[in-house]
Design a protein around this motif. Structure first.
Motif: not given
Length: 545
Positions: A88-89, A94, A96, A325, A473, A479, A481, A505
């Motif tokens: 995911n990072n 992505r 967010i 995320d 997390r 994803g 947090y 993230v």
């Protein structure tokens, strides 16, 4: 006012232990006797959070605020990306979403933007804040904005204090500052004990003014005793000389961050930050494959749109934000994430709802505002049992004086917060307004004679049982947090928290802070339980904590 560094005594052992007790709460009880002689050190936005003066550019005029926006679905993960460490990072495409538009959420967005703008690592399609009412509408718009670099020394939050304090100075002041926040400044801090029951007079015995009596009785700190502290007070002692204590009006800081990330030149370097007004009602996910270790993969956020004009839901119609995320930064209401992540994490939270007041700037006989007459010295006052207060007094550069520590707080339970208690309406208590006004006017003959209140309000600060934030997390969710529960230091720590969460993230780990003490899963069944918090064995150990 220039603040020379005094040669007088700095914080003593007892005072230091009291400050340290913010994260070691049983010490409060052990030193309760000493506490009667020293002021109650509480929060920059705690026991009565008052409304910050808005910056010249109010959030309602910011072009990035949108009620609804068109979205495209994020690019699906390839099998290679799904199997890669920290998939995911590392992947591109992505989206967010940050749930919560207070100073914590906007700081995360700000640092995500800056980190992406300064690095070619990865591609982010969008950064979106999902906010239920308005930016900085709760404690972030009603807090005192006090910060102290060394007041966490010896605790697990020491690095949070240091990193955030230095970040504020770098971002807010000086020619190279990115934000140029006008309300930021360093200032000295005094501990002030309550005085007698007698009403203050502008002229005392022998023609000596109250302010001069206080200076004469306390020569070691006379240079930092403000002119408006000219009433009845007891012992005065220093808590800081302005080298490691400062203030900011948090609403202005939030607005300046959001304006910065959406400048045309900045949006060429990295993604800007959009704001969608709506109340989060769930997190969407899909089941991961065997190679994901059983983790669920975040796909989006479900929300009910909210009108910007009346904070009402638009016919309860649920809408959707695609997301790879999701960072929950919703203050005391972040405990709703227990439901959004279907019990994967337990986030016990208590909301401490408190009242605060703001005095108008002084006006001379010709009606001209004289903000320069309000000296820049903050006060932490001892318990005043006549009024049930332990005032914290913060004069601001605009000439207003913000006061919290009014007492009479209400304690809102986790189930109540999960039902959105006080999310859109958080009224102050009239009796606490009167108590704060009376207590302060005994201390200040100036404000007893001609002071006028600007407004009063209330907000909540979020308190986990161990007085430590949730940062990290969500277990079992790729994803997912949490960044919430910062107790009385949410404003003071905001830049450090934003920096830490942006690293986590975008890079898969945090290098600027050790996040292990702040694990969001530390109260989850099967995890070791944390330290005790504001109450010990059901007994209150201090309202301000």
């Amino acid at each position: 006012m220039a603040v020379p560094r005094s040669q007088g005594p700095r914080l003593g052992l007892i005072t230091g232990l009291l400050l340290y007790s913010c994260n070691n709460l049983p010490l409060v009880k052990a030193f309760s006797t000493a506490r009667t002689a020293l002021p109650s050190i509480s929060s920059s936005w705690s026991s009565s959070s008052s409304s910050s003066t808005s910056s010249p550019s109010s959030s309602s005029s910011l072009s990035f605020l949108r009620h609804r926006r068109q979205h495209h679905s994020p690019r699906p993960l390839s099998s290679t990306e799904m199997n890669a460490p920290n998939a995911n990072n590392d992947r591109e495409g992505r989206n967010i979403v940050i749930v919560g538009g207070g100073i914590q959420g906007t700081s995360i967005a700000f640092h995500l933007h800056r980190k992406l703008a300064d690095s070619a690592r990865g591609a982010i399609d969008s950064i979106t804040i999902l906010e239920a009412t308005a930016l900085a509408s709760a404690a972030s718009g009603k807090g005192g904005g006090f910060m102290a670099r060394s007041w966490g020394d010896g605790s697990v939050t020491q690095r949070l204090h240091e990193l955030a304090f230095d970040s504020y100075e770098r971002l807010c002041s000086g020619e190279d500052a990115a934000l140029h926040v006008e309300s930021y400044r360093k200032l000295p801090v005094l501990s002030v004990s309550p005085g007698s029951d007698s009403k203050p007079s502008s002229v005392g015995e022998g023609g000596t003014s109250g302010k001069n009596r206080n200076k004469e009785k306390n020569p070691s700190v006379a240079d930092i005793i403000p002119e408006w502290l000219d009433g009845s007070v007891g012992r005065i002692s220093p808590l800081g000389y302005g080298d490691d204590t400062a203030q900011v009006t948090p609403k202005e800081f939030v607005d300046k961050m959001m304006e910065y990330v959406n400048r045309p030149e900045e949006k060429e370097r990295g993604p800007g930050v959009d704001v969608v007004f709506g109340k989060c009602v769930g997190v969407d996910y899909e089941a991961g494959g065997d190679d994901d270790g059983g983790e669920k993969v975040v796909k989006g956020v479900k929300y009910v749109p909210v009108s910007k004009t009346d904070d009402s839901a638009d016919d309860e119609k649920e809408e959707y934000l695609p997301a790879t995320d999701v960072i929950v930064a919703a203050g005391p209401w972040a405990c709703q994430a227990e439901q959004w992540f279907e019990g994967a994490v337990q986030l016990p939270m208590e909301g401490v709802k408190s009242t605060s007041i703001v005095w108008k700037p002084p006006v001379d006989e010709e009606g001209i505002v004289r903000k320069e007459t309000v000296d820049a010295t903050a006060l932490f006052c001892g318990e005043d049992y006549r009024f049930g207060t332990h005032l914290e007094v913060y004069p601001r550069p605009d000439g207003t004086i913000y006061i919290c520590g009014i007492g009479g707080s209400d304690y809102i339970t986790t189930p109540e917060l999960q039902s959105s208690a006080f999310l859109t309406n958080c009224p102050p208590k009239p009796d606490r307004i009167d108590a704060a006004k009376s207590a302060f006017q005994l201390m200040s003959a100036t404000y007893a004679a001609q002071g006028e209140l600007s407004h009063a309000q209330a907000c909540m600060r979020p308190c986990p049982p161990d007085a430590l934030p949730y940062m990290g997390r969500v277990p079992g969710y790729r994803g997912g947090y949490i960044n919430a529960g910062h107790n009385c230091w949410g404003i003071a720590w905001a830049p450090a928290c934003g920096m830490a969460m942006a690293e986590l993230v975008l890079e898969g780990e945090c290098s600027c802070l050790d996040l292990r003490p702040f694990d969001p899963a530390r109260f989850t069944v099967g995890k070791e339980r944390g330290r005790r918090g504001r109450k010990k064995g059901g007994v209150s150990v201090g309202e301000q904590w």
